[in-house]
Design a protein around this motif. Structure first.
Motif, PDB file in Angstrom:
ATOM      1  N   ALA A  53       5.203   2.454  -8.340  1.00  0.00           N
ATOM      2  CA  ALA A  53       4.229   2.542  -7.249  1.00  0.00           C
ATOM      3  C   ALA A  53       2.918   3.178  -7.689  1.00  0.00           C
ATOM      4  O   ALA A  53       1.879   2.989  -7.042  1.00  0.00           O
ATOM      5  CB  ALA A  53       4.815   3.335  -6.085  1.00  0.00           C
ATOM      6  N   ASN A  71       0.791  -1.233   0.000  1.00  0.00           N
ATOM      7  CA  ASN A  71       0.000   0.000   0.000  1.00  0.00           C
ATOM      8  C   ASN A  71       0.819   1.277   0.000  1.00  0.00           C
ATOM      9  O   ASN A  71       0.300   2.349  -0.322  1.00  0.00           O
ATOM     10  CB  ASN A  71      -0.927   0.020   1.217  1.00  0.00           C
ATOM     11  CG  ASN A  71      -1.816  -1.190   1.286  1.00  0.00           C
ATOM     12  OD1 ASN A  71      -1.587  -2.088   2.092  1.00  0.00           O
ATOM     13  ND2 ASN A  71      -2.830  -1.278   0.429  1.00  0.00           N
ATOM     14  N   ALA A  72       2.091   1.178   0.408  1.00  0.00           N
ATOM     15  CA  ALA A  72       2.905   2.394   0.503  1.00  0.00           C
ATOM     16  C   ALA A  72       4.374   2.005   0.450  1.00  0.00           C
ATOM     17  O   ALA A  72       4.743   0.843   0.676  1.00  0.00           O
ATOM     18  CB  ALA A  72       2.599   3.147   1.796  1.00  0.00           C
ATOM     19  N   LYS A 126      -0.032   3.734  -4.701  1.00  0.00           N
ATOM     20  CA  LYS A 126       0.613   3.626  -3.394  1.00  0.00           C
ATOM     21  C   LYS A 126       0.960   5.009  -2.862  1.00  0.00           C
ATOM     22  O   LYS A 126       1.276   5.923  -3.628  1.00  0.00           O
ATOM     23  CB  LYS A 126       1.914   2.815  -3.491  1.00  0.00           C
ATOM     24  CG  LYS A 126       1.738   1.343  -3.794  1.00  0.00           C
ATOM     25  CD  LYS A 126       3.096   0.685  -3.885  1.00  0.00           C
ATOM     26  CE  LYS A 126       2.974  -0.809  -4.135  1.00  0.00           C
ATOM     27  NZ  LYS A 126       2.377  -1.123  -5.445  1.00  0.00           N
TER      28      LYS A 126
END
Length: 304
Positions: free
Chosen positions: A256, A237-238, A261
């Motif tokens: 990303a 997610n990040a 993200k």
């Protein structure tokens, strides 16, 4: 005592990855040499062979992090704080080991390495104190026109990939891992390529500190090899690009974007021992806003 009975073979440490609360070797079977850093910045004596993580290791780490996310994010902030404090306690007990490892891989004197390790222990304590307070500075009640309560509360983003700092193998590492998990996220960490030993030893501390398996997963090897696959992974997610150089950071940021993200770009840090503030905690928090009716309002005020 005879010479044969007093002599001992050296017991070399076998460094392993830390994934899902366990200590696997890389599935590829690959290793690479880690050498001491000399005062001139060059390579010194051989220290150990570290696992050279593969794409499969990275995928396994993401699976472990996702599996652990529900329980860790659902734990109370107070409980997370207790566990982070326990990490500091365990590090204090193994202080001499980390002083030696940090001194060797970063080319520091014993006194300077001790100062780094002490700062890293203090950093865990600092973030332990923030776990049940960060919500008070990033959340709250919002004024709205109407008979409603409007409340904003922070929630963790999810699975966070962290490219650890290359030049600060322990204090920098702790400074990017602790804020991620303090706020309820889980982490997949790519350790410093040239100085991974303190990070791999940290995995041993985390495993004995009540931290659920999978909350932190530590990989050693090449960020340029694993990074693109983690940056494009649909279940991440990040990503924190703290230890990525300009070219790699750009590549990972583009990758990303595929599933939107959150990306924390590299930021120059002159002194990792300085007050870190709250920026790294808030970087991986989402804000949930809830509306709730207050009920009918009359001359006497709320019906509640």
């Amino acid at each position: 005592m005879s010479e044969s009975s007093s002599a001992r073979l050296s017991v070399f440490k076998t460094y392993k990855l830390y994934v899902g609360g366990k200590f696997p070797r890389s599935e590829s079977g690959r290793v690479y040499e880690v050498t001491a850093k000399t005062s001139s910045g060059g390579k010194g004596k051989w220290l150990a062979n570290a696992p050279l993580s593969s794409r499969k290791d990275a995928r396994d780490a993401v699976v472990a992090a996702r599996k652990a996310f529900g329980g860790w994010s659902g734990a109370t902030a107070y409980n997370r704080g207790q566990i982070l404090y326990r990490v500091a306690e365990m590090l204090e007990g193994r202080r001499e080991q980390f002083v030696r490892e940090v001194g060797e891989v970063e080319g520091l004197s014993k006194s300077k390495a001790a100062a780094v390790v002490d700062a890293a222990i203090d950093r865990w304590v600092w973030y332990a104190g923030w776990t049940d307070k960060i919500g008070q500075i990033v959340g709250g009640a919002n004024p709205v026109a109407g008979p409603f309560f409007n409340l904003s509360t922070p929630e963790p983003t999810g699975v966070v990939t962290v490219v650890a700092p290359q030049d600060s193998s322990f204090l920098g590492l702790v400074s990017v891992i602790a804020p991620v998990i303090a706020t309820g996220n889980t982490a997949v960490v790519i350790a410093s390529e040239n100085a991974p030993l303190p990070a791999l030893s940290l995995g041993e501390v985390l495993a004995t500190s009540d931290l659920p398996g999978g909350v932190v997963n530590i990989l050693s090897g090449k960020a340029g090899e694993m990074g693109p696959h983690l940056a494009s992974h649909q279940d991440v997610n990040a990503i924190d690009l703290a230890g990525a150089d300009a070219a790699l950071a750009k590549e990972l940021e583009i990758a990303a974007a595929d599933n939107l993200k959150r990306v924390l770009r590299p930021q120059p840090v002159d002194d990792w021992s300085a007050d870190p503030g709250t920026a790294r905690m808030t970087a991986f928090l989402e804000t949930k806003t809830v509306w709730h009716p207050t009920g009918s309002l009359g001359a006497g005020g709320s019906s509640y």
